[in-house]
Design an enzyme around this catalytic site. Structure first.
Site, PDB file in Angstrom:
ATOM      1  N   ARG A   1       0.852  -1.193   0.000  1.00 44.45           N
ATOM      2  CA  ARG A   1       0.000   0.000   0.000  1.00 44.45           C
ATOM      3  C   ARG A   1       0.886   1.241   0.000  1.00 44.45           C
ATOM      4  NH1 ARG A   1      -5.687  -1.446   3.062  1.00 44.45           N
ATOM      5  NH2 ARG A   1      -6.521  -2.453   1.205  1.00 44.45           N
TER       6      ARG A   1
ATOM      7  N   GLN B   1      -1.400   2.589  -5.819  1.00 42.78           N
ATOM      8  CA  GLN B   1      -2.799   2.872  -5.498  1.00 42.78           C
ATOM      9  C   GLN B   1      -3.748   2.489  -6.635  1.00 42.78           C
ATOM     10  OE1 GLN B   1      -2.941   6.983  -4.299  1.00 42.78           O
ATOM     11  NE2 GLN B   1      -2.620   6.498  -2.139  1.00 42.78           N
TER      12      GLN B   1
ATOM     13  N   ASP C   1      -4.545  -1.283  -6.647  1.00 37.67           N
ATOM     14  CA  ASP C   1      -4.954  -1.870  -5.365  1.00 37.67           C
ATOM     15  C   ASP C   1      -6.351  -2.494  -5.443  1.00 37.67           C
ATOM     16  OD1 ASP C   1      -5.481  -2.508  -2.745  1.00 37.67           O
ATOM     17  OD2 ASP C   1      -4.883  -0.558  -1.929  1.00 37.67           O
TER      18      ASP C   1
ATOM     19  N   SER D   1      -8.564  -2.245  -2.189  1.00 36.78           N
ATOM     20  CA  SER D   1      -9.250  -0.971  -1.966  1.00 36.78           C
ATOM     21  C   SER D   1     -10.444  -0.809  -2.897  1.00 36.78           C
ATOM     22  CB  SER D   1      -8.277   0.190  -2.157  1.00 36.78           C
ATOM     23  OG  SER D   1      -7.321   0.218  -1.113  1.00 36.78           O
TER      24      SER D   1
ATOM     25  N   TYR E   1      -2.702  -1.132   7.740  1.00 40.66           N
ATOM     26  CA  TYR E   1      -3.693  -2.038   8.308  1.00 40.66           C
ATOM     27  C   TYR E   1      -3.752  -1.845   9.819  1.00 40.66           C
ATOM     28  CZ  TYR E   1      -3.504  -4.598   3.880  1.00 40.66           C
ATOM     29  OH  TYR E   1      -3.553  -4.947   2.564  1.00 40.66           O
TER      30      TYR E   1
END
Length: 376
Positions: free
Chosen positions: A122, A127, A130, A133, A230
């Site tokens: 991450r 991004q 991902d 997400s 996380y």
């Protein structure tokens, strides 16, 4: 180069790893794209649409992967079904590596290089790739919609000639991507929303979305920030203080949505049987952590359990119920990942061994299972 797109064979999985949009982009590399027949049917994508985008539609998996350099899937396919791919072919999918060691071993024996899209680091550069997400965002939205459908009353406050209807009280436990989207969606539907998390940094995020932050103050363990953004495990003192605060708060709620996960470990228990019993009859709980054992005592995966007059929804693949849009986002994540390693001059994929995205996501290579998160 040949790219194979597999039809998912996991029960209940309706998503697909490539869409006509991304197939067209891959075809722009002068790559041959072979889509297994029916791969996109459950996501609303007919075989003909793949043909129009430049792909061939293979009659079965064997034909799709024959000679393939790259294999795209949503969930981990059986290693035996990959026979016929080139030695060292790159498989990219959500592999759930912590719980799938036997599958990874089988990939190693089959000579496959496996990329776990759920292990992408991450970091800013990753991004757009991902998948966790993009899928969690939709999951948070769908959890609220499902809760609203199951709830026997209205979400917003309504002022009528016959009297006022109070707004539903919605409590979000766990404020990652899914939790933040759940807050935003519940607010748009007019609910009175509150939320909590073990990470102190989320308090500002909660309040910025117009929800009330429910936090234990001045107790060790409140930071709760683990690696990669996380949540980490909480201190025992914090767990006790949080349980007391949540118990007092949850008794006043109509709907509770839990989203808390810790990679590689069973989901933390957030809601006890006693806390469920304190809720008003007709209440709804949506447990998005069901795939890893659930946050809620008494939840039953993929079933609606009724406990003390409260219904507990525990979907294990909520994104499959939004297959078309989930596939669109997932496929774009895939394209962004592979395009980052495309060498235009060589007309080939290049995988630098010192690249943190490669080392972070690659779990099988050269006949060996290995990754810093698995080895550590």
């Amino acid at each position: 180069m040949k790219i194979a797109v597999l039809a998912e064979d996991a029960p209940g999985e309706a998503r697909v790893a490539a869409t006509p949009e991304t197939v067209k982009k891959f075809a722009g590399w002068d790559a041959e794209v072979a889509v297994e027949a029916g791969a996109g049917a459950k996501a609303g994508v007919a075989d003909e649409l793949y043909r129009e985008a430049g792909a061939t539609v293979a009659p079965d998996r064997a034909a799709a992967i024959a000679g393939a350099d790259v294999i795209l899937a949503v969930r981990a396919p059986a290693a035996a079904s990959l026979a016929g791919a080139k030695d060292g072919a790159v498989l990219a999918a959500i592999l759930n590596p912590f719980q799938a060691r036997e599958t990874l071993d089988a990939y190693a024996q089959a000579g496959v290089t496996a990329i776990a899209m759920d292990f992408l680091p991450r970091i800013t550069r990753a991004q757009s790739m991902d998948v966790l997400s993009s899928q969690a965002n939709l999951a948070g939205y769908k959890a609220v919609v499902d809760a609203a459908s199951a709830y026997g009353r209205a979400f917003p406050m309504m002022m009528t000639a016959a009297g006022t209807v109070s707004a539903a009280k919605v409590f979000i436990m766990g404020v990652g991507v899914a939790g933040l989207q759940a807050i935003a969606t519940a607010r748009r539907l007019g609910a009175q929303v509150s939320a909590t998390d073990v990470r102190a940094a989320t308090k500002e995020q909660i309040e910025s979305l117009g929800a009330k932050a429910i936090f234990v103050e001045e107790v060790e363990g409140i930071e709760g920030e683990g690696t990669g953004g996380y949540a980490s495990e909480m201190s025992e003192e914090y767990q006790q203080a949080q349980a007391k605060l949540v118990s007092e708060h949850i008794a006043k709620q109509d709907i509770v949505i839990t989203t808390a996960l810790i990679p590689g470990r069973p989901a933390p228990r957030l809601v006890s049987d006693a806390q469920i019993a304190s809720m008003k009859p007709g209440g709804i709980i949506v447990d998005l952590a069901a795939p890893q054992g659930g946050n809620v005592e008494g939840m039953q995966p993929d079933r609606v359990a009724e406990v003390h007059g409260v219904r507990i929804l525990a979907p294990t693949n909520i994104n499959s119920s939004l297959a078309e849009v989930s596939s669109q986002l997932y496929a774009r994540n895939m394209w962004n990942f592979f395009s980052a390693f495309w060498d235009e001059d060589a007309k080939a994929l290049a995988w630098p061994d010192d690249d943190e995205i490669v080392t972070g996501a690659r779990v099988v290579h050269g006949g060996v299972v290995g990754n810093p998160r698995l080895d550590g």
